[in-house]
Design an enzyme around this catalytic site. Structure first.
Site, mmCIF file in Angstrom:
data_model
loop_
_atom_site.group_PDB
_atom_site.id
_atom_site.type_symbol
_atom_site.label_atom_id
_atom_site.label_comp_id
_atom_site.label_asym_id
_atom_site.label_seq_id
_atom_site.Cartn_x
_atom_site.Cartn_y
_atom_site.Cartn_z
ATOM 1 C CB ALA A 24 22.901 23.442 23.499
ATOM 2 N N GLY B 39 26.137 19.679 28.453
ATOM 3 C CA GLY B 39 27.434 19.170 28.892
ATOM 4 C C GLY B 39 27.208 18.114 29.955
ATOM 5 C CG ASP C 114 30.537 22.234 34.663
ATOM 6 O OD1 ASP C 114 30.771 23.391 34.272
ATOM 7 O OD2 ASP C 114 30.345 21.941 35.864
ATOM 8 C CE1 TYR D 4 32.304 21.034 41.457
ATOM 9 C CE2 TYR D 4 32.419 20.384 39.158
ATOM 10 C CZ TYR D 4 31.893 21.186 40.148
ATOM 11 O OH TYR D 4 30.947 22.130 39.817
ATOM 12 C CE LYS E 104 32.036 25.009 37.138
ATOM 13 N NZ LYS E 104 32.040 23.540 37.337
ATOM 14 C CG HIS F 43 33.352 26.941 41.484
ATOM 15 N ND1 HIS F 43 33.961 25.706 41.465
ATOM 16 C CD2 HIS F 43 32.036 26.691 41.522
ATOM 17 C CE1 HIS F 43 33.038 24.759 41.497
ATOM 18 N NE2 HIS F 43 31.856 25.337 41.544
HETATM 19 N N1 LIG Z 1 28.949 26.192 39.298
HETATM 20 C C1 LIG Z 1 28.522 25.669 40.427
HETATM 21 O O1 LIG Z 1 28.611 26.278 41.507
HETATM 22 C C2 LIG Z 1 27.879 24.315 40.412
HETATM 23 C C3 LIG Z 1 27.104 23.899 41.517
HETATM 24 C C4 LIG Z 1 26.514 22.645 41.478
HETATM 25 C C5 LIG Z 1 26.685 21.820 40.369
HETATM 26 N N2 LIG Z 1 27.454 22.232 39.312
HETATM 27 C C6 LIG Z 1 27.653 21.378 38.097
HETATM 28 O O2 LIG Z 1 26.388 20.932 37.665
HETATM 29 C C7 LIG Z 1 26.408 19.515 37.503
HETATM 30 C C8 LIG Z 1 25.015 18.935 37.682
HETATM 31 O O3 LIG Z 1 24.499 19.169 38.986
HETATM 32 P P1 LIG Z 1 24.178 17.977 39.972
HETATM 33 O O4 LIG Z 1 25.076 16.834 39.634
HETATM 34 O O5 LIG Z 1 24.200 18.493 41.352
HETATM 35 O O6 LIG Z 1 22.646 17.653 39.719
HETATM 36 P P2 LIG Z 1 21.735 17.180 38.489
HETATM 37 O O7 LIG Z 1 22.521 17.062 37.245
HETATM 38 O O8 LIG Z 1 20.535 18.042 38.533
HETATM 39 O O9 LIG Z 1 21.276 15.745 38.986
HETATM 40 C C9 LIG Z 1 22.142 14.652 38.924
HETATM 41 C C10 LIG Z 1 21.368 13.410 39.395
HETATM 42 O O10 LIG Z 1 20.327 13.110 38.447
HETATM 43 C C11 LIG Z 1 20.348 11.731 38.110
HETATM 44 N N3 LIG Z 1 20.046 11.617 36.669
HETATM 45 C C12 LIG Z 1 20.700 12.244 35.646
HETATM 46 N N4 LIG Z 1 20.135 11.913 34.475
HETATM 47 C C13 LIG Z 1 19.108 11.064 34.752
HETATM 48 C C14 LIG Z 1 18.170 10.383 33.943
HETATM 49 N N5 LIG Z 1 18.145 10.517 32.616
HETATM 50 N N6 LIG Z 1 17.259 9.580 34.561
HETATM 51 C C15 LIG Z 1 17.266 9.449 35.910
HETATM 52 N N7 LIG Z 1 18.140 10.072 36.722
HETATM 53 C C16 LIG Z 1 19.057 10.875 36.150
HETATM 54 C C17 LIG Z 1 21.763 11.267 38.402
HETATM 55 O O11 LIG Z 1 21.759 9.927 38.854
HETATM 56 P P3 LIG Z 1 22.461 8.717 38.026
HETATM 57 O O12 LIG Z 1 23.948 8.968 38.082
HETATM 58 O O13 LIG Z 1 22.001 7.545 38.786
HETATM 59 O O14 LIG Z 1 21.934 8.780 36.631
HETATM 60 C C18 LIG Z 1 22.225 12.185 39.519
HETATM 61 O O15 LIG Z 1 21.931 11.636 40.777
HETATM 62 C C19 LIG Z 1 27.441 19.061 38.543
HETATM 63 O O16 LIG Z 1 27.886 17.750 38.318
HETATM 64 C C20 LIG Z 1 28.504 20.119 38.351
HETATM 65 O O17 LIG Z 1 29.307 19.835 37.200
HETATM 66 C C21 LIG Z 1 28.035 23.474 39.313
#
Ligand SMILES: NC(=O)c1ccc[n+]([C@@H]2O[C@H](COP(=O)([O-])OP(=O)(O)OC[C@H]3O[C@@H](n4cnc5c(N)ncnc54)[C@H](OP(=O)(O)O)[C@@H]3O)[C@@H](O)[C@H]2O)c1
Length: 340
Positions: free
Chosen positions: A27, A29, A59, A64, A92, A125
């Site tokens: 639950a 990833g 994921d 990517y 994806k 995707h």
């Molecule tokens: N299907 C789609 O179209 C789609 C679109 C967008 C994203 N995604 C997937 O979703 C994943 C997550 O989205 P995202 O990477 O955009 O945003 P997110 O997970 O909402 O935010 C990531 C950010 O949060 C920080 N962070 C994470 N855990 C933390 C913690 N415990 N304390 C403080 N800061 C923290 C990270 O920095 P640090 O590295 O400094 O911790 C990073 O800068 C992507 O990596 C991708 O696999 C899929």
């Protein structure tokens, strides 16, 4: 199995989602989209470190641009004693590979890069076949851009089903879908999507789509669960709000002695979606995993977070628009009709 590190989480304690096939999906990833700011090597190191602290769900996506590096990490993870069957690996299909003849080769390429002989989950995707280069500006438009055409999507989906028949993927699913598009797919699919990956965070809760997905026996997987605070400037608009600065989130975080990001993750798992936060810092990805096994948020906390939804979509998808004069809202079928 346990990982042998004193602060690691036993993966057997991490909540699981039961898919309609009976398979169990962790639950939470680890996201792997490094965007402009995190290199493939750093993401791969995070995958390896995250497996060591107890993550089993990753994921990934061809777009990517780091699946080969993640493949190296996965090989080391398995060589270290974690069995392939304990892992849950997602990839994806990118938008320029929707054509019938491209789907199976694209999946094979991800498998080769990841060093796997099957994927646990393969997603389309985006429901739009419109090509745009990774990293392009939101004002970029493809000259042959088209709206969602269900017949074309089904041609792609038939190939996704074929991948299941061939044993190359165990489940197939969607991403960035809307209720009207999912209704058509659910009507016509031979193999039903097992998940829908969608943007979900406290300021963008998508309650209607979330409930619809669950009512159809699918699992909602929530991307940008922390509100993607490090996303590039081109993916920001002046109206965007910041989840980890919300006073409700900040107050709960202070009380629990955790970063506001951890509250977002805890809320997500407890509400019922599967968050896929990215972090490359051990202290952060460990805290996010710990959030799934520590004492739950109170009912009052859950109610308070439910009340801060701001319907603030961050990943608006502007690059998929197909004719002049449109706005990004046209991609999301807000009035219940698929825009043509
Ligand atoms: N299907 C789609 O179209 C789609 C679109 C967008 C994203 N995604 C997937 O979703 C994943 C997550 O989205 P995202 O990477 O955009 O945003 P997110 O997970 O909402 O935010 C990531 C950010 O949060 C920080 N962070 C994470 N855990 C933390 C913690 N415990 N304390 C403080 N800061 C923290 C990270 O920095 P640090 O590295 O400094 O911790 C990073 O800068 C992507 O990596 C991708 O696999 C899929």
């Amino acid at each position: 199995m346990t990982t042998g590190l004193h602060d690691a989480i036993d993966p057997a304690l991490v909540p699981q989602r039961r898919l309609y096939t009976g398979a169990a999906m962790p639950a939470i990833g680890l996201g792997t989209f490094g965007s402009d700011h995190v290199s493939g090597e750093e993401v791969a190191a995070a995958v390896e470190g995250a497996a060591a602290v107890g993550y089993r769900h990753f994921d990934c996506a061809s777009v990517y641009g780091n699946e080969d590096r993640i493949g190296g990490a996965l090989r080391r993870i398995v060589a270290g004693g974690i069995r392939r069957e304990e892992l849950w690996i997602v990839s994806k299909l990118w938008n320029d590979r929707h054509a019938e003849q491209d789907v199976i080769p694209s999946c094979r390429k991800s498998l080769a890069d990841l060093g796997l002989d099957y994927l646990d989950m393969y997603l389309v995707h985006w429901p739009f076949p419109n090509f745009h280069p990774p990293g392009c500006d939101v004002s970029s438009r493809s000259s042959d851009a088209r709206p969602y055409i269900h017949e074309n999507f089904m041609n792609t989906w038939r190939q996704m089903e074929q991948l299941v028949d061939m044993g190359l993927v165990r489940h197939i699913g969607t991403s960035n879908m809307t209720i009207p598009k999912l209704r058509l797919l659910l009507r016509d699919a031979r193999i039903k999507p097992a998940i829908n990956e969608m943007e979900v965070h406290p300021h963008f809760q998508q309650p209607e789509l979330f409930e619809f997905v669950r009512a159809q026996g699918m699992e909602p997987v929530g991307y940008c669960p922390i509100g993607s605070p490090a996303r590039p400037e081109r993916d920001r608009t002046p109206e965007d709000t910041v989840d980890i600065e919300d006073p409700v989130i900040v107050a709960i975080a202070h009380r629990l002695g955790v970063h506001p990001a951890v509250v977002c993750v805890k809320w997500a798992v407890q509400r019922g979606q599967t968050p896929i936060p990215l972090s490359t810092k051990r202290i952060h990805y460990l805290a996010n995993l710990q959030a799934t096994v520590s004492e739950p948020l109170s009912a009052d906390d859950m109610d308070a977070i439910a009340a801060i939804d701001k319907n603030c979509r961050l990943i608006k998808g502007q690059v998929f628009l197909w004719k002049p004069g449109q706005s990004w809202e046209d991609l999301w079928d807000l009035d219940g009709e698929i825009k043509q």
